[in-house]
Design a protein around this motif. Structure first.
Motif, mmCIF file in Angstrom:
data_model
loop_
_atom_site.group_PDB
_atom_site.id
_atom_site.type_symbol
_atom_site.label_atom_id
_atom_site.label_comp_id
_atom_site.label_asym_id
_atom_site.label_seq_id
_atom_site.Cartn_x
_atom_site.Cartn_y
_atom_site.Cartn_z
ATOM 1 N N PHE A 180 45.726 30.124 44.538
ATOM 2 C CA PHE A 180 45.185 30.138 42.592
ATOM 3 C C PHE A 180 44.636 29.502 41.980
ATOM 4 N N LEU A 181 43.527 27.951 42.644
ATOM 5 C CA LEU A 181 41.831 27.756 43.161
ATOM 6 C C LEU A 181 40.850 28.620 42.919
ATOM 7 N N VAL A 182 41.289 29.717 43.855
ATOM 8 C CA VAL A 182 40.039 30.783 43.896
ATOM 9 C C VAL A 182 40.155 30.934 42.282
ATOM 10 N N GLY A 183 41.462 31.674 41.187
ATOM 11 C CA GLY A 183 41.303 31.786 39.776
ATOM 12 C C GLY A 183 40.577 30.814 39.205
ATOM 13 N N CYS A 184 40.540 29.708 39.311
ATOM 14 C CA CYS A 184 40.069 28.199 38.921
ATOM 15 C C CYS A 184 38.567 28.419 38.954
ATOM 16 N N TYR A 185 37.903 29.318 39.537
ATOM 17 C CA TYR A 185 36.280 29.133 39.409
ATOM 18 C C TYR A 185 35.714 29.787 38.236
ATOM 19 N N PRO A 186 34.860 29.401 37.909
ATOM 20 C CA PRO A 186 34.144 30.447 36.660
ATOM 21 C C PRO A 186 34.398 31.585 37.068
ATOM 22 N N ARG A 187 34.196 33.002 35.668
ATOM 23 C CA ARG A 187 34.650 33.929 35.756
ATOM 24 C C ARG A 187 32.898 34.460 37.141
ATOM 25 N N ARG A 188 32.028 34.275 36.540
ATOM 26 C CA ARG A 188 30.909 34.925 37.234
ATOM 27 C C ARG A 188 31.071 35.131 38.393
ATOM 28 N N TRP A 189 31.472 33.456 38.410
ATOM 29 C CA TRP A 189 31.883 33.065 40.483
ATOM 30 C C TRP A 189 32.630 34.789 40.798
ATOM 31 N N ARG A 190 33.587 34.531 40.079
ATOM 32 C CA ARG A 190 35.310 35.532 40.414
ATOM 33 C C ARG A 190 34.748 36.717 40.659
ATOM 34 N N GLU A 191 33.821 36.790 39.562
ATOM 35 C CA GLU A 191 33.732 38.655 39.721
ATOM 36 C C GLU A 191 32.847 38.593 41.313
ATOM 37 N N ARG A 192 31.929 37.685 41.129
ATOM 38 C CA ARG A 192 31.835 37.960 42.714
ATOM 39 C C ARG A 192 31.935 37.774 44.053
ATOM 40 N N TYR A 193 32.328 36.858 43.820
ATOM 41 C CA TYR A 193 33.567 36.009 45.119
ATOM 42 C C TYR A 193 34.954 36.262 45.488
ATOM 43 N N ALA A 194 35.615 36.368 44.564
ATOM 44 C CA ALA A 194 37.080 36.047 44.513
ATOM 45 C C ALA A 194 37.873 37.279 45.932
ATOM 46 N N GLU A 195 37.177 38.727 45.547
ATOM 47 C CA GLU A 195 38.004 39.842 45.848
ATOM 48 C C GLU A 195 37.754 38.913 48.198
ATOM 49 N N GLU A 196 36.200 38.370 48.597
ATOM 50 C CA GLU A 196 36.372 38.300 50.243
ATOM 51 C C GLU A 196 36.731 37.073 50.122
ATOM 52 N N MET A 197 36.936 36.036 48.852
ATOM 53 C CA MET A 197 37.268 34.584 48.968
ATOM 54 C C MET A 197 38.908 34.495 49.737
ATOM 55 N N LEU A 198 39.665 35.508 48.299
ATOM 56 C CA LEU A 198 40.589 35.982 48.823
ATOM 57 C C LEU A 198 40.988 36.958 50.553
ATOM 58 N N GLU A 199 40.421 37.301 50.550
ATOM 59 C CA GLU A 199 40.353 38.297 51.999
ATOM 60 C C GLU A 199 39.991 37.025 53.284
ATOM 61 N N VAL A 200 39.548 36.129 52.769
ATOM 62 C CA VAL A 200 38.533 35.249 54.117
ATOM 63 C C VAL A 200 40.500 33.880 53.756
ATOM 64 N N LEU A 201 40.787 33.529 53.318
ATOM 65 C CA LEU A 201 42.137 32.533 53.013
ATOM 66 C C LEU A 201 43.431 33.843 53.442
#
Lengths: 419, 112
Positions: A12-33
């Motif tokens: 859920f918190l990954v979704g709370c990052y700024p949009r530009r951040w999410r576009e760049r990092y969300a997918e791989e962060m979710l993978e790491v999580l």
């Protein structure tokens, strides 16, 4: 904090990052999580980091007035600060949400699912989550956990049973672990750890007679192991690297052919009649997407390969040196095909025991079933959609009678019996 | 996983950027591999929030570069500039270690 809740909050918190951040990092962060075992510390750390990124000018919108930027920051900060409130909500959802509606209750798993395999008799399912859990699914309506391993395996690959169902090979980060699963209550016992390459193990598969284990690595290396005596495994051969990394393996029923697929869309056929002297027979024409699943037909004359662009290709391998494409079929693949190579996160193919039907599922919640004609043609029979299976790992029982699959970030595994 | 000691508290002295650059010095790694590698060589368990915060800063400074995603995992590679920065950092740290060794040795010699 229970790990399931920590995982949920982290995502859920990954979704709370700024949009530009999410576009760049969300997918791989979710993978790491997904690989990491989240704790309260992870949640707190993500919360602080998400808040910090909202304060970071690089992730605020450019070219806006100060007031607007200020407003944007306030909205972001408010969103992140809403966490304690949402936490309460999530706790209640976690307690309430259980069933996804399938024909057997989902297996409640403490973490996300990383890999899954059916035993040859279809009565047991091995799940990596990321420890190894063994479930009895003899009665699909009442799955029962038999035992689980101590320690995590942490992998994104499906495990593989030996043909007699007594040994299970799991793909660890940089090694293959063999487990005695004859009596997994209360725990499967570790027999051997096989190390060969510094890169990730992407695929493991036993030969049909169980005497060979093939392991394929992310750097494209493939290794054959002599597993005639699982307690004394020896390395038989290390095969030449396959560009793009090994993504899937299939032995022909007589064990003389080994097909290996790669993320760059190629399939390599090798002669394994003499495992100590393996020769490359053919490299098959590249498919548009990375090849994520492979299966020989029960008579060994056909090879099916499913690629990330949503295509299944059927080839006649009667002459393995010059395989001929006999049919192609389309199936819904998720994520949608993208230019360049890629793999489907959860993909599986299975021929029926008679070889008359082919069943595929690939990164989506839709199972596609085709009739296979005598000449290797494909005629789509049906598609079955179930929300409880998503883009997570998925496996068919031998013959394709049952499918076990998980949503990408879910902590349940759904069991389906196919008509 | 990793070597944990009673000096885990020293983690706060360790800059995540330095740990990441060190981890990438011998070849590209993706996020989770960096975490396990750092834990293995330093005993410091880095959380994903810290990791990606530092990675984004390193990327913006041009010290690391993202490579093409492999199965949803994206490997990162150290750049030439990153290697220079790491070498400089190591030099500074060696100097600190040298002085610290000398002074603690002197202190114990006087204490004895």
């Amino acid at each position: 904090m229970p790990p399931a809740l920590a995982g949920r909050l982290s995502r859920f918190l990954v979704g709370c990052y700024p949009r530009r951040w999410r576009e760049r990092y969300a997918e791989e962060m979710l993978e790491v999580l997904g690989q990491h075992r989240p704790t309260a510390r992870t949640v707190l750390n993500l919360w602080a980091s998400a808040l910090g990124s909202h304060l970071d000018p690089a992730y605020r919108m450019e070219g806006r007035s100060m007031i607007r930027r200020h407003k944007k920051w306030l909205v972001g900060a408010a969103a992140v600060s809403a966490v304690p409130m949402v936490l309460l909500l999530l706790v209640s959802i976690a307690a309430w949400q259980e069933n996804l509606g399938n024909n057997g209750p989902p297996l409640p798993l403490s973490q996300g699912v990383f890999g899954v395999a059916f035993s040859p008799d279809g009565r047991t399912v091995a799940v990596i989550n990321p420890s190894l859990e063994m479930w009895s699914v003899a009665d699909p309506a009442h799955p029962r956990r038999l035992g689980y391993s101590k320690g995590d395996i942490v992998t994104g690959a499906d495990p593989a049973f030996s043909p007699d169902g007594r040994v299970l090979a799991t793909a660890g980060q940089q090694n293959v672990i063999l487990w005695n699963v004859t009596d997994p209550v209360p725990r499967p016992t570790q027999i051997a750890v096989l190390s060969a390459s510094p890169s990730f193990v992407n695929a493991v598969l036993f030969s049909p007679d169980g005497s060979i284990l093939a392991s394929g690595y992310a750097d494209g290396t493939m290794v054959l192991w002599n597993t005639a005596d699982p307690a004394h495994v020896t390395r038989i051969a290390t095969l030449a690297r396959q560009a793009g990394g090994v993504s899937a393996l299939s032995f022909s029923p007589d064990g003389c052919l080994l097909a290996s697929a790669s993320a760059d869309g190629t399939v390599v056929l090798r002669n394994t009649a003499d495992p100590a002297h393996v020769t490359r027979i053919a490299t098959l024409a590249r498919q548009a997407g990375g090849v994520s699943a492979l299966s020989f037909s029960p008579d060994g004359r056909l090879l099916a390969s499913a690629s990330a662009d949503g295509t299944v290709v059927l080839r006649n391998t009667a002459d393995p040196a010059a395989p001929v494409i006999t049919a192609t079929g389309r199936f819904p693949a998720w994520p949608p095909p993208q230019p360049g190579a890629g793999l489907l996160p959860g993909a599986a193919l299975a021929f029926s025991a008679s070889g008359h039907t082919l069943t595929a599922i690939a990164g989506s919640s839709t199972v596609t079933v085709w009739n296979v004609t005598g000449t290797g043609g494909l005629a789509r029979v049906t598609t079955i959609t179930t929300d409880s299976i998503g883009s997570g790992p998925v496996a068919f029982s031998s013959g394709g009678h049952a499918v076990a699959g998980a949503p990408a970030t879910g902590d349940t595994l759904a069991l389906w019996t196919l008509p | 996983m990793g070597v944990h000691s009673k000096f885990d508290g020293l983690g706060r002295f360790a800059d995540p950027s330095l740990l990441i650059l060190t981890s990438l010095a011998d070849g590209p790694r993706h996020g989770y591999a960096i975490m396990t590698d750092v834990a293995a060589f330093s005993g410091i368990s880095m959380e994903p929030g810290t990791l990606y915060g530092a990675l984004s800063r390193l990327e913006r400074r041009g010290w690391v570069r993202p490579l093409a995603t492999e199965e949803r995992r994206r490997p990162y590679e150290i750049t030439a500039a990153g290697q220079e920065v790491l070498a400089e950092q190591v030099k500074t740290m060696q100097q600190i270690v040298r002085v610290a060794r000398l002074r603690t040795a002197n202190a114990s010699a006087w204490g004895a």
